[in-house]
Write an enzyme that holds these catalytic residues in place. Structure first.
Site, PDB file in Angstrom:
ATOM      1  CG  HIS A  63      -1.943   1.116   1.227  1.00 53.96           C
ATOM      2  ND1 HIS A  63      -3.295   0.920   1.371  1.00 53.96           N
ATOM      3  CD2 HIS A  63      -1.800   2.457   1.095  1.00 53.96           C
ATOM      4  CE1 HIS A  63      -3.938   2.071   1.330  1.00 53.96           C
ATOM      5  NE2 HIS A  63      -3.035   3.026   1.169  1.00 53.96           N
ATOM      6  CD1 TRP A  84      -6.574  13.954   5.982  1.00 53.09           C
ATOM      7  CD2 TRP A  84      -6.278  13.541   3.778  1.00 53.09           C
ATOM      8  NE1 TRP A  84      -6.488  12.584   5.805  1.00 53.09           N
ATOM      9  CE2 TRP A  84      -6.309  12.310   4.473  1.00 53.09           C
ATOM     10  CE3 TRP A  84      -6.100  13.529   2.398  1.00 53.09           C
ATOM     11  CZ2 TRP A  84      -6.167  11.077   3.816  1.00 53.09           C
ATOM     12  CZ3 TRP A  84      -5.955  12.305   1.748  1.00 53.09           C
ATOM     13  CH2 TRP A  84      -5.987  11.097   2.452  1.00 53.09           C
ATOM     14  CD  GLU A  88      -6.904   6.970   5.157  1.00 55.18           C
ATOM     15  OE1 GLU A  88      -7.368   6.777   4.021  1.00 55.18           O
ATOM     16  OE2 GLU A  88      -5.824   7.559   5.349  1.00 55.18           O
ATOM     17  CG  HIS A 100      -5.587   3.308   5.572  1.00 55.33           C
ATOM     18  ND1 HIS A 100      -4.442   3.590   6.270  1.00 55.33           N
ATOM     19  CD2 HIS A 100      -5.525   3.996   4.417  1.00 55.33           C
ATOM     20  CE1 HIS A 100      -3.702   4.424   5.550  1.00 55.33           C
ATOM     21  NE2 HIS A 100      -4.325   4.669   4.431  1.00 55.33           N
ATOM     22  CG  ASP A 157      -1.045   5.746   2.958  1.00 56.98           C
ATOM     23  OD1 ASP A 157      -1.421   5.366   1.841  1.00 56.98           O
ATOM     24  OD2 ASP A 157      -1.765   6.443   3.708  1.00 56.98           O
TER      25      ASP A 157
END
Ligand SMILES: *[C@@H]1O[C@H](CO)[C@@H](O)[C@H](O)[C@H]1NC(C)=O
Ligand SMILES: [Zn+2]
Length: 516
Positions: A112, A202, A356, A381, A438
């Site tokens: 991932h 984010w 997630e 996740h 990630d």
């Protein structure tokens, strides 16, 4: 006062005597039960069914000596790397003996990771950004934009394009490169102040990806970038990679764009080149993962494209997923008819990010249910999976692992202290899982080893040992999208590396203790 103590002491004695006569369990008998209990829990941990051979046991003793020393010191000092934001914990992690052990350990595959954050920033800063014809446009507010072009592109509303080479000469290379790094990395010495909530982190994260993608998607950089990405994982003792990619259009100096088929071909060429340079590398695949915030018509097109690419590049394309902050939606269930239609292609596999989130009971959280019912091969996740016992039952019975990315979950504000990460419960229950990283470049993690370290120290608990690490490596091959033949040869390669690793560790130990 003394009288009171005397009376209560007498009372206590009476209680003890009573207790003794009422429950006449012998201490040794109790301790035996306790031992049995611990042994039973130890067998249920991830890797608990593995039996270590003599050499592995010796290496395990070394590992556990280092681990418990580090763990117990942290316990006394209240200073524990997994309990601290990664930006602040990284220096002490790099010093850790356990971390160094994990770096050398063959870890199997990384399942991932995302295209724009695979490769260490050093490549973008020290190599790609020094190539000629790179322009930068930095408006008062992030994101910053980069583009290679034969002449300055048309100016945007609130910024003008300047040659990077000019700005670097004006500002001084050191200063410019530090500024560039700050636009590509989320690193900050004050994570809590800089990113007060999940949306702010984010937004900053997506801004770094926008900045980086202007540099990465220039054709000559693109292939070198992914080659260097594979190299960084290979150097971290990872032998296999699956990259989630939006299949961004790749451009030339004159502004010509490739299409998704050509981009897939570029991936294939890069993977082939890397494998021919490193024959013991087991390979790489892509998962087509476009942005989730689209309408249903676009989703249909994406799924058709995924099927087409899978048919055209069966060994390179693993399947389909979606990216973008899951909390902001839309949820998977908004595209059910599209996904069900997509599932009619038996070769198209789903690898959905799901759960997630910390918002239990929302549509986002229930993505987990849709992912498992849509027969996802793995779940990205699955941070919320521990709150869904039926999803856990079904995932376990179908052999669907969750891809746990501890540092990502911490940096992106789902959990501050990794001891509280829900996957701690998955470890103790031997739930199918793999550890992944990630977007390691975005937070300047070390390929896969940083996440393995945080998982081993922070999630798996003080007593998790070499068996757990070995199981994680085996899982990463078993749960990969490789074909049976590919898995068999990757597994054989992994065992070869593992035996060499154990022998080296064993010899180091003997040298250290003058046993030779
Ligand atoms: C998932 O797999 C099961 C068992 O193979 C099958 O019956 C079911 O139709 C599949 N579901 C979807 C959405 O493809
Ligand atoms: Zn992801």
């Amino acid at each position: 006062m003394p009288r009171l103590i005397a009376i209560s002491a007498l009372g206590l004695l009476a209680v003890l005597l009573l207790a003794h006569s009422a429950y006449s369990v012998d201490v040794n008998e109790f301790l035996a039960q306790r031992e049995q209990f611990l042994a039973e829990e130890s067998s249920r941990i991830l890797g608990g069914s593995i039996t270590l051979n003599a050499d592995e046991q010796l290496v395990n003793n070394m590992l556990m000596t280092a681990k418990t020393l580090e763990y117990d010191q942290s316990f006394s000092n209240l200073d524990f790397a997994p309990a601290t934001n990664f930006f602040l914990a990284k220096p002490s992690m790099l010093q850790s003996e356990v971390f160094k052990f994990i770096q050398q350990m063959p870890k199997g595959g990384v399942l991932h990771i995302h295209d724009i954050a695979v490769t260490p920033l050093e490549f973008l800063i020290n190599d790609a950004s020094y190539r000629p014809n790179l322009y930068v446009c930095s408006p008062p507010q992030d994101p910053v934009f980069f583009q290679f072009a034969s002449s300055a592109p048309a100016n945007l509303v609130d910024c003008q394009w300047t040659l990077v080479s000019d700005r670097r000469a004006q500002e001084g290379p050191q200063q410019f490169d530090a500024w560039l790094r700050s636009k590509l990395s989320l690193y900050t010495p004050t994570p809590q102040e800089t990113y007060p909530n999940i949306n702010s982190v984010w937004t900053a994260f997506e801004n770094t990806l926008i900045a980086a993608s202007g540099i990465i998607t220039y054709a000559p950089v693109f292939t070198d970038y992914f080659y260097q990405g594979l190299q960084s994982f290979y150097d971290d003792n990872v032998q296999y990679i699956e990259i989630r990619t939006t299949l961004p259009l790749v451009y030339d100096l004159d502004g010509t764009f490739t299409d998704e088929v050509q981009v897939t071909q570029l991936y294939k060429d890069t993977f082939d080149r890397f494998k021919s340079d490193n024959p013991d590398f087991s390979g790489a695949k892509i998962i087509f993962a476009p942005l989730r915030r689209v309408d249903t018509a676009t989703m249909t097109k994406y799924l058709e494209l995924a099927s087409q690419l899978k048919a055209q590049f069966p060994d390179v394309v693993a399947g389909f997923d979606l990216v973008g902050q899951e909390d902001l939606g839309p949820p998977l269930k908004d595209f059910l008819s599209q996904f069900l239609a997509g599932a009619a292609d038996p070769n198209l596999h789903y690898f959905f990010h799901a759960g997630e989130t910390n918002w239990h009971g929302t549509d986002v959280d229930e993505n987990l249910i849709d992912a498992i019912l849509l027969n996802a091969t793995r779940i990205g996740h699955g941070f919320a999976v521990a709150k869904h016992p039926s999803v856990m039952d079904m995932a376990r019975s179908k052999g669907v692992p969750v891809e746990v990315c501890p540092i990502s979950n911490q940096v992106l504000s789902l959990v501050a202290d990794l001891r509280n990460h829900p996957a701690a419960m998955l470890f103790t229950n031997g739930f199918p899982l793999v550890i992944s990283s990630d977007d390691p470049a975005s937070w300047e993690a070390v390929a896969l080893s940083s996440d393995f370290y945080m998982a081993f120290m922070g999630l798996a608990g003080r007593k998790a040992d070499l068996r757990t690490l070995k199981q994680l490596a085996i899982n990463s091959i078993m749960f990969s999208a490789m074909s049976t033949d590919e898995k068999n040869s990757a597994m054989a390669e992994w065992y070869k590396r593992w035996n060499t690793f154990i022998l080296n560790q064993y010899n180091n130990y003997k040298t250290k203790h003058n046993l030779i």
